[in-house]
Design a protein around this motif. Structure first.
Motif, PDB file in Angstrom:
ATOM      1  N   GLY A 169       0.306   9.170   5.022  1.00  0.00           N
ATOM      2  CA  GLY A 169       0.211   7.776   4.590  1.00  0.00           C
ATOM      3  C   GLY A 169      -1.130   7.491   3.941  1.00  0.00           C
ATOM      4  O   GLY A 169      -2.038   8.335   3.940  1.00  0.00           O
ATOM      5  N   ARG A 170      -1.250   6.319   3.400  1.00  0.00           N
ATOM      6  CA  ARG A 170      -2.472   5.926   2.696  1.00  0.00           C
ATOM      7  C   ARG A 170      -2.810   4.482   3.034  1.00  0.00           C
ATOM      8  O   ARG A 170      -1.911   3.641   3.199  1.00  0.00           O
ATOM      9  CB  ARG A 170      -2.293   6.093   1.184  1.00  0.00           C
ATOM     10  CG  ARG A 170      -3.576   5.935   0.372  1.00  0.00           C
ATOM     11  CD  ARG A 170      -3.342   6.341  -1.070  1.00  0.00           C
ATOM     12  NE  ARG A 170      -4.534   6.182  -1.884  1.00  0.00           N
ATOM     13  CZ  ARG A 170      -5.508   7.079  -1.964  1.00  0.00           C
ATOM     14  NH1 ARG A 170      -5.424   8.184  -1.265  1.00  0.00           N
ATOM     15  NH2 ARG A 170      -6.556   6.870  -2.738  1.00  0.00           N
ATOM     16  N   ILE A 171      -4.112   4.206   3.130  1.00  0.00           N
ATOM     17  CA  ILE A 171      -4.591   2.849   3.385  1.00  0.00           C
ATOM     18  C   ILE A 171      -5.516   2.463   2.236  1.00  0.00           C
ATOM     19  O   ILE A 171      -6.604   3.040   2.095  1.00  0.00           O
ATOM     20  CB  ILE A 171      -5.338   2.743   4.725  1.00  0.00           C
ATOM     21  CG1 ILE A 171      -4.487   3.291   5.864  1.00  0.00           C
ATOM     22  CG2 ILE A 171      -5.730   1.305   5.008  1.00  0.00           C
ATOM     23  CD1 ILE A 171      -5.187   3.289   7.205  1.00  0.00           C
ATOM     24  N   ALA A 172      -5.079   1.553   1.400  1.00  0.00           N
ATOM     25  CA  ALA A 172      -5.918   1.090   0.303  1.00  0.00           C
ATOM     26  C   ALA A 172      -7.079   0.270   0.853  1.00  0.00           C
ATOM     27  O   ALA A 172      -6.864  -0.640   1.671  1.00  0.00           O
ATOM     28  CB  ALA A 172      -5.092   0.260  -0.686  1.00  0.00           C
ATOM     29  N   ASP A 173      -8.297   0.598   0.429  1.00  0.00           N
ATOM     30  CA  ASP A 173      -9.504  -0.057   0.934  1.00  0.00           C
ATOM     31  C   ASP A 173      -9.548  -0.006   2.462  1.00  0.00           C
ATOM     32  O   ASP A 173      -9.955  -0.967   3.129  1.00  0.00           O
ATOM     33  CB  ASP A 173      -9.577  -1.517   0.465  1.00  0.00           C
ATOM     34  CG  ASP A 173      -9.754  -1.635  -1.030  1.00  0.00           C
ATOM     35  OD1 ASP A 173     -10.264  -0.663  -1.640  1.00  0.00           O
ATOM     36  OD2 ASP A 173      -9.382  -2.664  -1.596  1.00  0.00           O
ATOM     37  N   GLY A 174      -9.123   1.135   3.015  1.00  0.00           N
ATOM     38  CA  GLY A 174      -8.993   1.248   4.455  1.00  0.00           C
ATOM     39  C   GLY A 174     -10.258   1.630   5.183  1.00  0.00           C
ATOM     40  O   GLY A 174     -10.248   1.687   6.420  1.00  0.00           O
TER      41      GLY A 174
END
Length: 369
Positions: A169-174
């Motif tokens: 998964g990916r978290i934008a501005d995480g």
């Protein structure tokens, strides 16, 4: 009369412009390389994703140990010997790139990947996790809800359906940057610029282009590195670096190289590849074995048993036996046409190119990956 003369003059000028040779394609310095101190840094960390719908790691030992640490920081102590059996949590590895000159408080994207038996990260949230650099220092803190592009479902009978990769998964501005990486681009005596691909001719042309605008600034250290003598100060150097990156340079012709991917059969041939005179003969031997067993029935009242009698048919055929000649100095298009005339598959092309290299007809570097 004047209009006719003007039309003739315009036509003559158009013919002259059309007959002029086209200038060689040039590229910007920023597309050929980059300054040594201006680069990103890799960050990584180990964390836990919670909130999963039964697709977690369950009895994964590392997850149990990590959850005890997390609960301890929150003031919750699990009794010794108690296994939380967390099917709604997963142990993950977090990776991110810290851009050059990133300052505390700025946000960066993070990628989250499972490291255990978790089947999917869809719907999960990452607990606050420190991200470390190669020096062991904490440079960012990651936390947030995951965006997963994959999907995985399974039935009770063991059937499964997976779309893309649900375990990443990916978290934008995480992640929030907590510490900046020190860069010496503004006070070092010499600022170095590195070419992406080593080439002495291209390096020489880049040096000459810089020295034409800033005399005596650039000197070559090797086939990749160019040393630039710049005055100190971030403001002055930033302006000079911006001007240098926008200079146009005509790079040297790429090296003659044939890249073969033995796993996928992909072959890439650069435009500089040439062939010496050669003749290629290619044919495929096909051997076919057909099994057609016969059922043998016993005689009535003979107390015999039904049996299978093996029956095999073997045939062999030679296909595509063709001889193709290649003239001296054949270009890329002629090489492709000759190989297509043979009707060779990608696997056969690998054998043909290797044979040409061993025969000394292929004047290029053969790279097999």
């Amino acid at each position: 009369m004047a209009r006719q003369m003007l039309r003739r003059l315009t036509l003559v000028l158009a013919l002259i412009v059309a007959a002029m040779p086209l200038p060689a394609s040039a590229e910007r310095v920023r597309d050929l390389g980059q300054f040594q101190s201006v680069r990103s840094n890799q960050l990584t960390g180990y964390g836990i994703v919670v909130g999963l719908d039964g697709s977690g790691d369950d009895n994964f030992a590392y997850l149990t140990q990590a959850m005890r640490g997390v609960s301890g920081r929150l003031g919750l102590q699990l009794p010794p010997g108690v296994n939380p059996a967390l099917k709604n949590a997963a142990a993950v590895i977090i990776t991110a790139d810290l851009p050059a000159f990133a300052k505390p408080g700025q946000r960066i994207d993070v990628t989250v990947s499972t490291m255990g038996k978790a089947k999917s990260l869809r719907g999960g949230a990452l607990i606050m996790t420190p991200l470390y650099g190669a020096d062991g220092q904490v440079y960012a803190m990651a936390q947030g809800n995951l965006a997963v592009g994959g999907l995985g479902v399974s039935g009770k009978d063991g059937s499964k359906l997976t779309v893309n990769v649900p375990t990443v998964g990916r978290i934008a501005d995480g992640a929030s940057v907590e510490q900046a990486v020190v860069s010496n681009f503004d006070f070092s005596e010499v600022l170095r610029w590195n070419l992406f691909n080593a080439d002495f001719l291209t390096m020489t042309r880049v040096r000459d282009a810089i020295n034409a605008v800033y005399p005596g600034m650039a000197r070559i250290e090797d086939g990749v590195t160019l040393a630039l003598a710049m005055p100190p100060g971030a403001d002055t150097r930033a302006e000079l670096m911006a001007n240098i990156e926008m200079l146009s340079v005509e790079p040297a012709e790429r090296a003659a190289r044939v890249v073969i991917n033995s796993r996928t059969g992909t072959i890439v041939i650069s435009s500089a590849v040439r062939l010496a005179p050669a003749a290629i003969s290619h044919g495929s031997l096909v051997v076919r074995i057909d099994e057609d067993p016969l059922v043998v029935q016993p005689e009535p009242f003979s107390r015999g048993q039904t049996a299978l009698e093996p029956s095999s048919t073997i045939s062999a055929s030679q296909q595509g036996s063709v001889v193709t000649g290649i003239g001296p100095g054949a270009s890329l298009a002629e090489v492709v046409d000759a190989l297509n005339a043979l009707g060779a598959s990608p696997a056969d092309l690998v054998a043909i190119l290797e044979g040409l290299k061993q025969a000394g007809s292929l004047t290029a570097e053969l790279v097999i990956i």
